[in-house]
Write a protein that holds these residues in place. Sequence first.
Motif, PDB file in Angstrom:
ATOM      1  N   MET A 178     -32.701  37.491 -12.065  1.00 31.34           N
ATOM      2  CA  MET A 178     -32.355  38.531 -11.095  1.00 31.34           C
ATOM      3  C   MET A 178     -31.242  38.052 -10.158  1.00 31.34           C
ATOM      4  N   VAL A 179     -31.319  36.792  -9.731  1.00 29.73           N
ATOM      5  CA  VAL A 179     -30.273  36.233  -8.860  1.00 29.73           C
ATOM      6  C   VAL A 179     -28.947  36.193  -9.607  1.00 29.73           C
ATOM      7  N   THR A 204     -22.826  40.969 -10.362  1.00 28.87           N
ATOM      8  CA  THR A 204     -22.404  42.268  -9.824  1.00 28.87           C
ATOM      9  C   THR A 204     -21.516  42.082  -8.602  1.00 28.87           C
ATOM     10  N   HIS A 205     -21.905  41.191  -7.712  1.00 29.15           N
ATOM     11  CA  HIS A 205     -21.098  40.955  -6.511  1.00 29.15           C
ATOM     12  C   HIS A 205     -19.761  40.299  -6.856  1.00 29.15           C
ATOM     13  N   TRP A 206     -19.758  39.394  -7.804  1.00 32.79           N
ATOM     14  CA  TRP A 206     -18.516  38.741  -8.212  1.00 32.79           C
ATOM     15  C   TRP A 206     -17.544  39.759  -8.809  1.00 32.79           C
ATOM     16  N   LYS A 207     -18.050  40.636  -9.660  1.00 30.71           N
ATOM     17  CA  LYS A 207     -17.196  41.667 -10.249  1.00 30.71           C
ATOM     18  C   LYS A 207     -16.646  42.597  -9.163  1.00 30.71           C
ATOM     19  N   SER A 208     -17.483  42.909  -8.174  1.00 32.57           N
ATOM     20  CA  SER A 208     -17.037  43.772  -7.075  1.00 32.57           C
ATOM     21  C   SER A 208     -15.953  43.088  -6.255  1.00 32.57           C
ATOM     22  N   LEU A 209     -16.116  41.810  -6.001  1.00 33.65           N
ATOM     23  CA  LEU A 209     -15.114  41.067  -5.244  1.00 33.65           C
ATOM     24  C   LEU A 209     -13.787  41.034  -6.005  1.00 33.65           C
ATOM     25  N   LYS A 210     -13.854  40.796  -7.309  1.00 29.30           N
ATOM     26  CA  LYS A 210     -12.619  40.783  -8.110  1.00 29.30           C
ATOM     27  C   LYS A 210     -11.942  42.148  -8.087  1.00 29.30           C
ATOM     28  N   ALA A 211     -12.735  43.217  -8.176  1.00 34.02           N
ATOM     29  CA  ALA A 211     -12.167  44.565  -8.136  1.00 34.02           C
ATOM     30  C   ALA A 211     -11.517  44.836  -6.783  1.00 34.02           C
ATOM     31  N   PHE A 212     -12.166  44.397  -5.715  1.00 33.99           N
ATOM     32  CA  PHE A 212     -11.621  44.577  -4.375  1.00 33.99           C
ATOM     33  C   PHE A 212     -10.283  43.844  -4.231  1.00 33.99           C
ATOM     34  N   LEU A 214     -40.959  42.497 -13.851  1.00 35.45           N
ATOM     35  CA  LEU A 214     -39.567  42.203 -13.518  1.00 35.45           C
ATOM     36  C   LEU A 214     -39.145  40.928 -14.228  1.00 35.45           C
ATOM     37  N   PRO A 215     -37.851  40.760 -14.472  1.00 39.39           N
ATOM     38  CA  PRO A 215     -37.385  39.516 -15.096  1.00 39.39           C
ATOM     39  C   PRO A 215     -37.596  38.324 -14.159  1.00 39.39           C
TER      40      PRO A 215
END
Length: 128
Positions: free
Chosen positions: A42-43, A49-57, A36-37
């Motif tokens: 990984m963090v 991913t979470h930041w992009k999801s929040l912006k999309a929301f 694993l990296p």
Amino acid sequence: MSFKFKPIPTIDREATEDELKNIKELEEMLKKEKKLPPTSQMVRNLAVTHWKSLKAFMRGKHVIVPQEVAEERWEECIKCDRLLYDEINPDTEKKDGRCTECGCFMNVKTHYATAECPIDKWKKFEKK
């Protein structure tokens, strides 16, 4: 500080055929080993991913993909040689697949609309 024993210097010599063969086998094993990296990477991947999801929301876009899309993405992941399918997810206590490229639990990541495969096997979800 003193040592209780002192190593005895040996005479330089050429490696034996068995030693060379063992070195070659070990090198081949290490090439095939899936790692694993680093945790920091990984963090970072998870945070992105979470930041992009929040912006999309916040923009009123999809955050979670339809089940069919998630299943298609997961099928791609299962076929991939970079998936470690024996890692236990600490949140679900189940064996989940982790990607050796990004370190994410892919059966979870496949549900995020803004997520992308790190080696471009699937892209972020765009509702048509």
